[in-house]
Design a protein around this motif. Sequence first.
Motif, PDB file in Angstrom:
ATOM      1  N   THR A  57      10.915 -13.808   3.780  1.00  0.00           N
ATOM      2  CA  THR A  57      12.433 -14.071   4.274  1.00  0.00           C
ATOM      3  C   THR A  57      13.144 -15.069   3.352  1.00  0.00           C
TER       4      THR A  57
ATOM      5  N   PRO B  53      15.467 -16.070   0.417  1.00  0.00           N
ATOM      6  CA  PRO B  53      16.696 -15.530  -0.271  1.00  0.00           C
ATOM      7  C   PRO B  53      15.990 -15.402  -1.761  1.00  0.00           C
ATOM      8  N   THR B  54      16.185 -13.955  -2.315  1.00  0.00           N
ATOM      9  CA  THR B  54      15.541 -13.628  -3.397  1.00  0.00           C
ATOM     10  C   THR B  54      16.505 -13.164  -4.531  1.00  0.00           C
TER      11      THR B  54
ATOM     12  N   GLU C 145      13.031  -4.668  -2.525  1.00  0.00           N
ATOM     13  CA  GLU C 145      14.004  -4.903  -1.453  1.00  0.00           C
ATOM     14  C   GLU C 145      13.195  -4.804  -0.367  1.00  0.00           C
TER      15      GLU C 145
ATOM     16  N   ALA D 139      11.127  -8.009  -0.187  1.00  0.00           N
ATOM     17  CA  ALA D 139      11.634  -9.276  -0.201  1.00  0.00           C
ATOM     18  C   ALA D 139      13.024  -9.296   0.408  1.00  0.00           C
ATOM     19  N   ASP D 140      13.776 -10.287   0.655  1.00  0.00           N
ATOM     20  CA  ASP D 140      15.144 -10.632   1.025  1.00  0.00           C
ATOM     21  C   ASP D 140      15.911 -10.694  -0.107  1.00  0.00           C
TER      22      ASP D 140
ATOM     23  N   ARG E 239      18.953 -10.783  -2.256  1.00  0.00           N
ATOM     24  CA  ARG E 239      20.518 -11.068  -2.066  1.00  0.00           C
ATOM     25  C   ARG E 239      21.048 -10.679  -3.280  1.00  0.00           C
TER      26      ARG E 239
END
Length: 61
Positions: free
Chosen positions: A2, A4-5, A21, A24-25, A27
């Motif tokens: 969770t 932000p990556t 995707e 990972a989250d 962004r």
Amino acid sequence: MTVPTAVLLARDDVTIRRFAERDADVRRWTELDRGGAYLALEAPELLAADVRAFFGPLASA
């Protein structure tokens, strides 16, 4: 995951976006047409601009 990556791919990097995707989250996704393994030395302005663009919106959240 969770957290932000951001993903930054230089010219020679290979990855499969759908797996990143999925796990990972993601962004921010950036693919550069120059640079390489030593991006911080080869194109520091591109790296710095991408880091700023990723963290800018997160700072105000």
